[in-house]
Design an enzyme around this catalytic site. Sequence first.
Site, mmCIF file in Angstrom:
data_model
loop_
_atom_site.group_PDB
_atom_site.id
_atom_site.type_symbol
_atom_site.label_atom_id
_atom_site.label_comp_id
_atom_site.label_asym_id
_atom_site.label_seq_id
_atom_site.Cartn_x
_atom_site.Cartn_y
_atom_site.Cartn_z
ATOM 1 N N SER A 36 -21.077 -21.131 1.389
ATOM 2 C CA SER A 36 -20.176 -22.125 1.979
ATOM 3 C C SER A 36 -20.904 -22.974 3.037
ATOM 4 O O SER A 36 -21.870 -22.510 3.653
ATOM 5 C CB SER A 36 -18.993 -21.413 2.633
ATOM 6 N N GLU A 47 -27.244 -24.668 -1.347
ATOM 7 C CA GLU A 47 -26.357 -25.143 -2.422
ATOM 8 C C GLU A 47 -24.963 -24.712 -2.016
ATOM 9 O O GLU A 47 -24.661 -23.512 -1.970
ATOM 10 C CB GLU A 47 -26.763 -24.509 -3.748
ATOM 11 N N CYS A 83 -18.064 -23.526 -8.094
ATOM 12 C CA CYS A 83 -18.380 -24.586 -7.130
ATOM 13 C C CYS A 83 -18.400 -25.967 -7.775
ATOM 14 O O CYS A 83 -18.070 -26.957 -7.150
ATOM 15 C CB CYS A 83 -19.726 -24.298 -6.481
#
Length: 498
Positions: free
Chosen positions: A247, A268, A301
Amino acid sequence: MGTSYPALPMKSHTDRIEIDGVSLSPHHFIGGERIPSESTFEVRSPMDWNKKLADISQGDHETADRAVASAQEGFKQWSALGVQKRTDILFALADLIDANAKDIATVECLDMAMLLESLNLRLVPRGALNFRNYAELVVEHQERAWSSKGTNNRIIRDPAGPAIIITPWNAPFMLSTWKLAPALAAGNSVILKPAEWSPLSASLLADLINEAGFPPGAFNVVQGLGSEVGAALVSDPRVRRISFTGSPETARHIGVAAAKNIVPFTAELGGKGPLIVFADADIDAAAKKAAAQFEDSGQVCLAGTRLIVESSVKNEFLERLNYYTDQHIPGDSRNNKTTLSAAIHPVHLQRVEGFVERARKNGDKIIFGGGRFWEDKLWYKPTLIEPLSNDSEVVQKEIFGPVLTLQTFDSQSDAIDLANSTAYGLSGIIYTSNAQRAEQVGRAVRAGTVWVNSFLVRDLTAPFGGYGISGIGREGGDYALDFHSDLKTLQILDGSVS
Ligand code: NAD
């Protein structure tokens, strides 16, 4: 940190546990040995929360210290092996992953409830492919040489040193191999810290790494909480690279630690991808893909979670979306008929529920869903929300659950503005049959990966990462090999040596 490393304070443990017939170690893997901690944390399956799956060793500062010392030793041996020998070992590991794919999928499915079929068909094979891909790329990744200004110039890539790989709880096996493969191929030693909500497949990977013939300390796994052992690992000044997936909140902490030690760091991070549907598109295909975003409980994601649909086809699109959403079957992820898995953890599900409750209070319209399938279980219904405005929290924040928003537009420029109106920029999906529009909108959407009329198709040599708060740096292909290397320019004056 770094100077107080105690002389072998812990003993190697060989005890193992069984998860659905698969044997694994509940301990860390450091310097080629299984190392326990006195403290443990519990792992439960999202599919049966009342049943404990395992107690896993919970590392602390001392564990982190020991792992980094081991990775320093491992680095000396692994980097000295040279590209060809390292490549042989990476290929051997890929073959071992293929040979043990069923066990990995079984354990990962129980651990985090990802659909067994996706694990078997897509994610575990991709783990092997990640290692094969980097074994090939690192050989092709030749030193560049050229002459200029009376000198011979060469670019040398040196392995950088111990790398920390920190991964999130969704798709842990695939994501960890995606990050481990370039680090190891480049010649770095690694310490993998998997997420505490899905730590099990990392332990199986350690067994395979051991079998593949890596030198002790080249690959280490440390289990435990991010705020404790994770924070200790990324703060250690002996570490030379940090590669993180998770996150933005955690990335901020890790970024501070990396900055203190001047360590290169890639991140990422989360996404809030738009899925834009133009009136000229195959509306049925677009609606089918939109309904597919609910799979894996929306814990992806890259998902296109903001449906941005041209007004003139809104009703047709909604009708098709309803149809495909109704086809979904919630249930045990081991059953091939199941298409909707449970949320990873009660705490995560409460977070998802919080978003939907606040949306209700805000006056956003819940078009369908908005609750659990079964009161005391972790399956959440596919949920579609029409927000009151683009400022609504459900539009602006990553929910990471089976919750999509629906917005409409009347012009291409409005569609682009909506697509680019969050702080994220990981991915985008566009449905159109017009080539010029595909090109224009594809270029205009500010995201690291944009798919037109497709989703999740990846070439592993392409760069991967996010714009905005979706990430720092790029992984994939040569980008990750460069990240994991120290680049040197070596210049020798022409005619000065013979
Ligand atoms: P998280 O940030 O809470 O945790 C990720 C990892 O960081 C875990 O291993 C955790 O233990 C560790 N960690 C936590 N605090 C730490 C600290 N202070 N120092 C070091 N390590 C620490 O994320 P999560 O909830 O596990 O994962 C979900 C998030 O990951 C979502 O935002 C999702 O979008 C993102 N994600 C991104 C990608 C991508 O490729 N961009 C892929 C998958 C998931």
